[in-house]
Design a protein around this motif. Sequence first.
Motif, short mmCIF file in Angstrom:
data_model
loop_
_atom_site.label_atom_id
_atom_site.label_comp_id
_atom_site.label_asym_id
_atom_site.label_seq_id
_atom_site.Cartn_x
_atom_site.Cartn_y
_atom_site.Cartn_z
N LEU A 1 0.83 -1.21 0.00
CA LEU A 1 0.00 0.00 0.00
C LEU A 1 0.87 1.26 0.00
N LEU A 2 1.94 1.22 0.82
CA LEU A 2 2.83 2.38 0.90
C LEU A 2 3.50 2.66 -0.44
N HIS A 3 4.04 1.65 -1.07
CA HIS A 3 4.73 1.85 -2.33
C HIS A 3 3.77 2.24 -3.45
N ASN A 4 2.57 1.72 -3.38
CA ASN A 4 1.59 2.06 -4.41
C ASN A 4 1.26 3.55 -4.40
N LEU A 5 1.26 4.16 -3.22
CA LEU A 5 0.98 5.60 -3.12
C LEU A 5 2.04 6.42 -3.86
N TYR A 6 3.25 5.89 -3.93
CA TYR A 6 4.34 6.60 -4.59
C TYR A 6 4.65 6.01 -5.97
N LYS A 7 3.68 5.24 -6.49
CA LYS A 7 3.80 4.64 -7.82
C LYS A 7 5.03 3.73 -7.92
N GLN A 8 5.29 3.03 -6.84
CA GLN A 8 6.39 2.08 -6.82
C GLN A 8 5.85 0.69 -6.50
N LYS A 9 6.68 -0.33 -6.75
CA LYS A 9 6.28 -1.70 -6.46
C LYS A 9 7.19 -2.28 -5.39
N TYR A 10 6.59 -2.83 -4.37
CA TYR A 10 7.35 -3.43 -3.27
C TYR A 10 7.86 -4.80 -3.71
N ASP A 11 9.15 -5.05 -3.46
CA ASP A 11 9.77 -6.31 -3.92
C ASP A 11 9.56 -7.47 -2.96
N GLY A 12 9.01 -7.23 -1.77
CA GLY A 12 8.73 -8.31 -0.83
C GLY A 12 9.96 -8.86 -0.13
N LEU A 13 11.06 -8.12 -0.19
CA LEU A 13 12.31 -8.58 0.42
C LEU A 13 12.75 -7.69 1.57
N CYS A 14 13.49 -8.28 2.49
CA CYS A 14 14.05 -7.54 3.62
C CYS A 14 15.56 -7.75 3.65
N LEU A 15 16.22 -6.82 4.29
CA LEU A 15 17.66 -6.96 4.51
C LEU A 15 17.88 -7.85 5.73
N ARG A 16 18.88 -8.70 5.66
CA ARG A 16 19.25 -9.51 6.82
C ARG A 16 20.73 -9.29 7.13
N LYS A 17 21.12 -9.65 8.32
CA LYS A 17 22.49 -9.47 8.74
C LYS A 17 23.42 -10.41 7.96
N HIS A 18 24.63 -9.94 7.71
CA HIS A 18 25.60 -10.74 6.98
C HIS A 18 26.19 -11.82 7.87
N SER A 19 26.68 -12.87 7.24
CA SER A 19 27.32 -13.98 7.93
C SER A 19 28.63 -14.26 7.20
N ILE A 20 29.74 -14.01 7.88
CA ILE A 20 31.04 -13.96 7.23
C ILE A 20 31.97 -15.08 7.68
N ILE A 21 32.77 -15.57 6.75
CA ILE A 21 33.92 -16.41 7.07
C ILE A 21 35.17 -15.66 6.63
N ILE A 22 36.15 -15.56 7.51
CA ILE A 22 37.41 -14.91 7.17
C ILE A 22 38.52 -15.96 7.20
N GLN A 23 39.23 -16.08 6.08
CA GLN A 23 40.38 -16.97 5.99
C GLN A 23 41.65 -16.14 5.92
#
Length: 357
Positions: free
Chosen positions: A206-228
Amino acid sequence: MSNKDNLKLKQIYGESDDKIELINGVSVPITRNAVYGLFGQKSSGKTTLQNKIVKEIIERNKRLNSYDLENPFIVKDAPITNVFLLSKSANSDMSTFLNAETNSKTIIDLRVYQNGMDDFIKSLYEFSDSIIATLKLQCQLRFNMKTKQIRDKLILYNQQRRRRVDDDAEIDLLYQVSQQVNLIKQKYKYLCVKETNPEVIRSMNLLHNLYKQKYDGLCLRKHSIIIQVDDSSASKFLSGAGSTNLFTEFLTLTRHFGVYAMLINCHSITLFQGQRRQMINNYILLQGLKLEQVENLFEDIGLVNKNFSKQKFIEEYQNQMGFNAPLNQNGKFRYNFVYILLLPDKQVYLNFDKKIY
């Protein structure tokens, strides 16, 4: 330590009659957020074992897809997103595999950094800080999207087919925050995860539609790293000139930066000062360590007690995998190592699967 936390390694090198069994069904207790130190002289198998462990961690995490959006700062069953290889050898024997599996393989030549390891740590701090700041915005945004007041406003504005909502500061601010989140999502696409709350999905649409945008249905999540850290001069970077540096500080804060595991190869134990060794909570000792080196490490990790003396440990090491170790039936050294786990419980594994303390 439960069995589900153990990695099963199996790898055989060589062909026909010259086949050498390097790793065969051994069990490695893996502790999340831990720092592993692999100690041994040149050609003792540090790189082979390090790459094998990293590959198995990635394989296991590929099968995990759950993520708690309500607690984004607690990475739970999340796939590995980044593998940083700090090495002078850009053509690591595992680089192709890691590129294919994580899509975020980064090979870093420490020689290009004026201050070596510290410059890399600074860049990692910036990377992590930008993601954490955006996660905080996203948490607040998701919280607002689940409130009835906001939802009613969005429904009303959409029914009225309003073309502009910038006269409603509250709604406009929510949209601006969503755009800030989208910028980081576009920059780090491998950190995206599906939104699972239906209320949030409806409100965001609904929010994106008001600004003529389309919501992608995705969220940001925290990264998970391996350091060698796989560098012949790693000990020089780890020792440092003073009592503290950025790297030693980082070793104590890995869990705050999404570091799933950190593996450090060191063959120069003399340069690798005791203060640094004590910051590592999992040790892997390979063939080739001299008696005084094993003694120094054993004292640093504080395992001398009435149940397992230093003398007993030295005897086990020398007889099973050190200079006194017998050759196998093919006249070659076995691929032996001692695994020492300090957290959460102090334990020593000889050849991984034989528990000796």
